[in-house]
Scaffold this motif. Structure first.
Motif, PDB file in Angstrom:
ATOM      1  N   ALA A 254      11.450 -27.957  72.902  1.00  0.00           N
ATOM      2  CA  ALA A 254      10.017 -27.697  72.715  1.00  0.00           C
ATOM      3  C   ALA A 254       9.166 -28.841  73.260  1.00  0.00           C
ATOM      4  O   ALA A 254       7.999 -28.643  73.606  1.00  0.00           O
ATOM      5  N   GLY A 255       9.738 -30.025  73.320  1.00  0.00           N
ATOM      6  CA  GLY A 255       8.989 -31.178  73.796  1.00  0.00           C
ATOM      7  C   GLY A 255       8.195 -31.843  72.686  1.00  0.00           C
ATOM      8  O   GLY A 255       7.976 -31.268  71.612  1.00  0.00           O
ATOM      9  N   PRO A 256       7.738 -33.060  72.918  1.00  0.00           N
ATOM     10  CA  PRO A 256       7.091 -33.828  71.846  1.00  0.00           C
ATOM     11  C   PRO A 256       5.649 -33.421  71.605  1.00  0.00           C
ATOM     12  O   PRO A 256       4.975 -32.873  72.479  1.00  0.00           O
ATOM     13  N   VAL A 257       5.188 -33.689  70.387  1.00  0.00           N
ATOM     14  CA  VAL A 257       3.766 -33.647  70.057  1.00  0.00           C
ATOM     15  C   VAL A 257       3.393 -35.026  69.534  1.00  0.00           C
ATOM     16  O   VAL A 257       4.255 -35.798  69.109  1.00  0.00           O
ATOM     17  N   ASP A 258       2.102 -35.343  69.554  1.00  0.00           N
ATOM     18  CA  ASP A 258       1.705 -36.698  69.178  1.00  0.00           C
ATOM     19  C   ASP A 258       1.790 -36.945  67.683  1.00  0.00           C
ATOM     20  O   ASP A 258       2.016 -38.073  67.243  1.00  0.00           O
ATOM     21  N   ARG A 259       1.639 -35.891  66.878  1.00  0.00           N
ATOM     22  CA  ARG A 259       1.698 -36.066  65.420  1.00  0.00           C
ATOM     23  C   ARG A 259       2.000 -34.732  64.768  1.00  0.00           C
ATOM     24  O   ARG A 259       1.693 -33.664  65.311  1.00  0.00           O
ATOM     25  N   ILE A 260       2.628 -34.789  63.608  1.00  0.00           N
ATOM     26  CA  ILE A 260       2.897 -33.607  62.802  1.00  0.00           C
ATOM     27  C   ILE A 260       2.574 -33.930  61.344  1.00  0.00           C
ATOM     28  O   ILE A 260       2.447 -35.103  60.964  1.00  0.00           O
ATOM     29  N   ALA A 261       2.449 -32.885  60.545  1.00  0.00           N
ATOM     30  CA  ALA A 261       2.307 -33.043  59.098  1.00  0.00           C
ATOM     31  C   ALA A 261       3.491 -32.378  58.417  1.00  0.00           C
ATOM     32  O   ALA A 261       3.892 -31.271  58.784  1.00  0.00           O
ATOM     33  N   VAL A 262       4.043 -33.070  57.437  1.00  0.00           N
ATOM     34  CA  VAL A 262       5.149 -32.556  56.629  1.00  0.00           C
ATOM     35  C   VAL A 262       4.694 -32.506  55.181  1.00  0.00           C
ATOM     36  O   VAL A 262       4.105 -33.477  54.673  1.00  0.00           O
ATOM     37  N   VAL A 263       4.937 -31.387  54.515  1.00  0.00           N
ATOM     38  CA  VAL A 263       4.779 -31.342  53.061  1.00  0.00           C
ATOM     39  C   VAL A 263       6.153 -31.044  52.472  1.00  0.00           C
ATOM     40  O   VAL A 263       6.884 -30.201  52.985  1.00  0.00           O
ATOM     41  N   SER A 264       6.507 -31.742  51.406  1.00  0.00           N
ATOM     42  CA  SER A 264       7.840 -31.617  50.830  1.00  0.00           C
ATOM     43  C   SER A 264       7.773 -31.476  49.317  1.00  0.00           C
ATOM     44  O   SER A 264       7.164 -32.300  48.636  1.00  0.00           O
ATOM     45  N   GLY A 265       8.436 -30.425  48.824  1.00  0.00           N
ATOM     46  CA  GLY A 265       8.615 -30.264  47.387  1.00  0.00           C
ATOM     47  C   GLY A 265      10.066 -30.403  46.994  1.00  0.00           C
ATOM     48  O   GLY A 265      10.455 -30.059  45.882  1.00  0.00           O
ATOM     49  N   SER A 266      10.885 -30.905  47.920  1.00  0.00           N
ATOM     50  CA  SER A 266      12.323 -31.035  47.701  1.00  0.00           C
ATOM     51  C   SER A 266      12.646 -32.303  46.919  1.00  0.00           C
ATOM     52  O   SER A 266      12.039 -33.353  47.138  1.00  0.00           O
ATOM     53  N   VAL A 267      13.647 -32.201  46.022  1.00  0.00           N
ATOM     54  CA  VAL A 267      14.131 -33.378  45.312  1.00  0.00           C
ATOM     55  C   VAL A 267      15.533 -33.770  45.771  1.00  0.00           C
ATOM     56  O   VAL A 267      16.167 -34.636  45.181  1.00  0.00           O
ATOM     57  N   SER A 268      16.008 -33.138  46.838  1.00  0.00           N
ATOM     58  CA  SER A 268      17.358 -33.386  47.335  1.00  0.00           C
ATOM     59  C   SER A 268      17.514 -34.802  47.867  1.00  0.00           C
ATOM     60  O   SER A 268      16.608 -35.349  48.498  1.00  0.00           O
ATOM     61  N   PRO A 269      18.685 -35.418  47.678  1.00  0.00           N
ATOM     62  CA  PRO A 269      18.925 -36.730  48.282  1.00  0.00           C
ATOM     63  C   PRO A 269      18.954 -36.662  49.806  1.00  0.00           C
ATOM     64  O   PRO A 269      18.666 -37.663  50.470  1.00  0.00           O
ATOM     65  N   THR A 270      19.296 -35.493  50.357  1.00  0.00           N
ATOM     66  CA  THR A 270      19.233 -35.333  51.813  1.00  0.00           C
ATOM     67  C   THR A 270      17.798 -35.481  52.294  1.00  0.00           C
ATOM     68  O   THR A 270      17.506 -36.205  53.257  1.00  0.00           O
ATOM     69  N   THR A 271      16.876 -34.793  51.613  1.00  0.00           N
ATOM     70  CA  THR A 271      15.464 -34.910  51.972  1.00  0.00           C
ATOM     71  C   THR A 271      14.952 -36.324  51.712  1.00  0.00           C
ATOM     72  O   THR A 271      14.130 -36.847  52.483  1.00  0.00           O
ATOM     73  N   GLU A 272      15.441 -36.959  50.666  1.00  0.00           N
ATOM     74  CA  GLU A 272      15.036 -38.342  50.398  1.00  0.00           C
ATOM     75  C   GLU A 272      15.381 -39.241  51.578  1.00  0.00           C
ATOM     76  O   GLU A 272      14.541 -40.032  52.044  1.00  0.00           O
ATOM     77  N   ARG A 273      16.600 -39.107  52.102  1.00  0.00           N
ATOM     78  CA  ARG A 273      16.989 -39.931  53.252  1.00  0.00           C
ATOM     79  C   ARG A 273      16.105 -39.608  54.452  1.00  0.00           C
ATOM     80  O   ARG A 273      15.728 -40.505  55.224  1.00  0.00           O
ATOM     81  N   GLN A 274      15.784 -38.344  54.634  1.00  0.00           N
ATOM     82  CA  GLN A 274      14.950 -37.945  55.772  1.00  0.00           C
ATOM     83  C   GLN A 274      13.529 -38.489  55.646  1.00  0.00           C
ATOM     84  O   GLN A 274      12.933 -38.918  56.636  1.00  0.00           O
ATOM     85  N   ILE A 275      12.994 -38.490  54.432  1.00  0.00           N
ATOM     86  CA  ILE A 275      11.661 -39.061  54.222  1.00  0.00           C
ATOM     87  C   ILE A 275      11.684 -40.559  54.497  1.00  0.00           C
ATOM     88  O   ILE A 275      10.805 -41.099  55.197  1.00  0.00           O
ATOM     89  N   ARG A 276      12.686 -41.251  53.964  1.00  0.00           N
ATOM     90  CA  ARG A 276      12.757 -42.698  54.174  1.00  0.00           C
ATOM     91  C   ARG A 276      12.918 -43.025  55.658  1.00  0.00           C
ATOM     92  O   ARG A 276      12.333 -44.006  56.153  1.00  0.00           O
ATOM     93  N   HIS A 277      13.701 -42.244  56.355  1.00  0.00           N
ATOM     94  CA  HIS A 277      13.847 -42.452  57.794  1.00  0.00           C
ATOM     95  C   HIS A 277      12.500 -42.257  58.496  1.00  0.00           C
ATOM     96  O   HIS A 277      12.111 -43.057  59.361  1.00  0.00           O
TER      97      HIS A 277
END
Length: 433
Positions: A254-277
């Motif tokens: 798809a190619g890059p965009v300059d910015r995105i918005a993420v909203v997260s209601g997940s409590v998973s440790p997988t999502t935690e690692r992704q947020i920290r990254h």
């Protein structure tokens, strides 16, 4: 209209895009509706080879299913597809009081006919395996029996404390069950008679055997099937081998965009690692109070979150708004003290994301969390999704194209809690395969 190969109902939105990715990537044009389409919307996509209907039954009661799931199945039946699939999460998390797979199968049999319902859950493509009726799933490169899985055995709503899937189902339905195990499956089995028939899948050979049995034998008795996206992955080798479908589709990055918005209601440790990254790679983080958002009447907290996030986006940076940073921050017990709070939280996150897309003119966005996505997208005015870009290295949460309403043309990814590599959010921003 040419009969569709398959139709399906997804018990949450992230799982629904998982199936769309499996089908579309393999040359079967697929459209995922977010509600039963009207004539105008249907006319835009009526020539597709497969149709999905994204739902919320994973987080709903059996009483809700009796009304809304039945209505969905009755509409899917009118499509006259070769098979109709009730798609469940590959970790099979469910309970008698919420997300009951047993009750869903009962309703499906009453709509499509009372024959044997095949059940396929194993999907090696996403590191899910069934052997002798027990479910195994990977976490951080290690395969665990599901009742010992570090995350799913502790799921905040539907913890998996039983690995034997037929035993697990016996808590949810009185329908009879039987198993074609991993040994029998490769020996041209003659399945025993039962209301529900579980087919083991641990590798490509057993997956292909399960798909052949489903398509060439079991479909004659009943077109209704239950399972994970393992159903589609099992059918594809048979379809391709018989010439029903052609070569796999090729999707450019798809190619890059300059910015995105993420909203997260997940409590998973997988999502935690992704947020920290993400926070270490150019994303600005905004912590949200889930209790405040779920209990709001005037929307003040939503307005504050939108205003704060828009200031970040207008500075040219990506933003991620999250209600928890891993299991340690889970406030689900407090949410559950108020009926419907989880649903309201998901809708609040959807309102936030819709405002960010509109206010900042975003081209790409992400919603994280299976239940969150199911309730958030209803607030975003999206009517249907098609595949924009698969993620073959981490299948299950592809980049999609939104259709309908004010977000028409938006590129959006719906990420399940257990899905994706640590750099998932950065990868979506970069639009890289």
């Amino acid at each position: 209209m040419t009969r569709p190969l398959i139709s399906y109902y997804g018990d949450d939105f992230t799982g629904s895009t998982d199936v769309m990715e499996a089908l579309s990537s393999n040359g079967i044009e697929t459209v995922l509706f977010l509600k039963i389409p009207d004539k105008a919307l249907w006319s835009r996509f009526s020539g597709a080879g497969a149709f999905g209907l994204a739902g919320t039954s994973r987080s709903e009661t059996p009483e809700w299913m009796n009304v809304h799931l039945r209505e969905a199945f009755e509409w899917l039946k009118t499509l006259d597809a070769e098979l109709c699939h009730y798609k469940v999460c590959s970790t099979f998390d469910s309970a008698p009081h919420v997300g009951s797979i047993g009750r869903a199968i009962e309703i499906g049999r009453s709509v499509f006919g009372a024959g044997t319902v095949p059940l396929i859950v194993g999907a090696p493509q996403i590191r899910r395996y069934t052997a002798f009726g027990e479910l195994f799933a990977a976490y951080q490169g290690v395969n665990y029996r599901i009742d010992r899985h570090p995350v799913m055995s502790r799921h905040p709503v539907t913890p998996m404390d039983e690995a034997d899937l037929l035993q697990h189902l016996s808590r949810q339905t009185k329908l009879s069950t039987t198993l074609v195990d991993v040994v029998s499956l490769l020996a041209q089995p003659v399945p025993g008679k039962a209301d529900i028939l579980l087919l083991d899948v641990i590798d490509q050979a057993t997956q292909a055997a399960a798909g052949s049995l489903l398509w060439n034998e079991l479909r004659r008795e009943n077109r209704f099937v239950c399972g994970s996206s393992g159903v589609e992955y099992a059918l594809i080798p048979t379809w391709r081998g018989e010439g029903t479908i052609g070569a796999a589709s090729v999707y450019p990055a798809a190619g890059p965009v300059d910015r995105i918005a993420v909203v997260s209601g997940s409590v998973s440790p997988t999502t935690e690692r992704q947020i920290r990254h993400a926070l270490g790679n150019g994303f600005e983080g905004i912590a949200l109070d889930p209790l405040a958002l779920s209990g709001e009447i005037d929307g003040q907290g939503i307005s504050v979150a939108v205003e704060t996030a828009l200031s970040v986006l207008k500075d040219g940076r990506s933003v991620i708004l999250y209600t928890a940073l891993g299991p340690a921050a889970d406030r689900g017990g407090e949410l559950d003290l108020s009926s419907g709070a989880r649903h309201r939280l998901g809708r609040a996150l959807g309102r936030i994301q819709a405002a960010l897309v509109s206010g900042a003119g975003l081209k790409r966005a992400v919603v994280a969390g299976g239940d969150t996505s199911s309730h958030a997208l209803g607030e975003m005015g999206i009517s249907a999704l098609t595949l924009k870009m698969p993620l073959p290295q981490t299948p299950g949460s592809p980049l999609c194209m939104a259709h309908g309403g004010p977000t028409d043309g938006l590129e959006i990814a719906l990420k399940g809690g257990q899905v994706g590599s640590d750099d998932y959010f950065s990868m979506i921003r970069a639009g890289s395969l």
